[in-house]
Enzyme design. Sequence first.
Site, PDB file in Angstrom:
ATOM      1  CG  ASP A  48      -0.958  -2.043  -0.914  1.00  0.00           C
ATOM      2  OD1 ASP A  48      -1.755  -1.120  -0.709  1.00  0.00           O
ATOM      3  OD2 ASP A  48      -1.038  -3.154  -0.349  1.00  0.00           O
ATOM      4  CG  ASP A  81      -4.455   0.245  -2.795  1.00  0.00           C
ATOM      5  OD1 ASP A  81      -5.668   0.387  -3.061  1.00  0.00           O
ATOM      6  OD2 ASP A  81      -3.896   0.874  -1.882  1.00  0.00           O
ATOM      7  CE1 TYR A  84      -1.388   2.950  -4.266  1.00  0.00           C
ATOM      8  CE2 TYR A  84      -0.358   1.044  -5.276  1.00  0.00           C
ATOM      9  CZ  TYR A  84      -0.883   1.676  -4.170  1.00  0.00           C
ATOM     10  OH  TYR A  84      -0.912   1.026  -2.961  1.00  0.00           O
ATOM     11  CG  HIS A 222      -3.161   3.060   5.965  1.00  0.00           C
ATOM     12  ND1 HIS A 222      -3.535   4.308   5.512  1.00  0.00           N
ATOM     13  CD2 HIS A 222      -2.464   2.500   4.949  1.00  0.00           C
ATOM     14  CE1 HIS A 222      -3.091   4.485   4.277  1.00  0.00           C
ATOM     15  NE2 HIS A 222      -2.427   3.402   3.917  1.00  0.00           N
TER      16      HIS A 222
END
Length: 328
Positions: A48, A81, A84, A222
């Site tokens: 991420d 991820d 972005y 999440h």
Amino acid sequence: MKMHVCFSVILMFLSIFFINGALSKLERLKHPVKKKSDGSLSFLVIGDWGRKGGFNQSLVAHQMGVVGEKLDIDFVISVGDNFYDDGLKGVNDPSFEASFSHIYTHPSLQKQWYSVLGNHDYRGNVEAQLSKVLTQKDWRWFCRRSFVLSSGMVDFFFADTNPFVEKYFTEPEDHTYDWRNVLPRNKYISNLLHDLDLEIKKSRATWKFVVGHHGIKTAGNHGVTQELVDQLLPILEENKVDLYINGHDHCLQHIGSHGKTQFLTSGGGSKAWRGHVQPWDPKELKLYYDGQGFMSLHITHSKAKFIYYDVSGNVLHRSSLSKRSAHL
């Protein structure tokens, strides 16, 4: 009579070959192990992250370089991820250099990167991240939906967890996902589960690690990915997989219990501090850090040691597994 018996034996072996070999379509790779005094394998895990250096991505990258140098790492794993907010637009998207090549510049990070896709990557051009064109731009880059990596005493099983998540199909909101080569979804998932199970069962490695983007056990924002709990977790448990490594939740996390698969989250590559933690059994939740950072793993035949670091390089948590007495 003898010819008939021989022919039957040949047919039997051919049947075994096709049943156990040809039905798995996962790409297999080998990463050569450096000659170290302890025969160990070391690597970093980051997830991420791709924000062109923003949200402390550059600071995390610097500390990764410092730790990578100390450990003399063999490679880096990205748990998705990667770019972005909506992946890459194409192979010439400047975000590739701005978020990857120009950020992870420390000499110790000039190693192979093995990457899977996250949900944000699926909002862009997936084929771009899988393209060899990116490898020509930066030799470190390697990304596939799912694959198997063997390195020394470890087999890694990289799994594309995105198609499991039903809401990406039924409630995409204002997002557009690139499902090329994934549809029909049920067949894709069924084939992937079959191939993963087959490859894990075939593995003779001392250690077996599964890598995906979404969490199976997580106290993060999440929450658990129920589809993975229902479909992937039974395969991990049946095959006694040692570690499941993921991102998705922008935090650092270790969940585990004695004698079972350990769940490691390394999703602190850039934007973090969600400020929301799900209730979890404190006996299982060994670490939950709602901030930026990364993790390292040092593997020998008898031990797997993993360490979590924050954005300043401070050690947040240490733990290990031992093969001499199964899991600790």
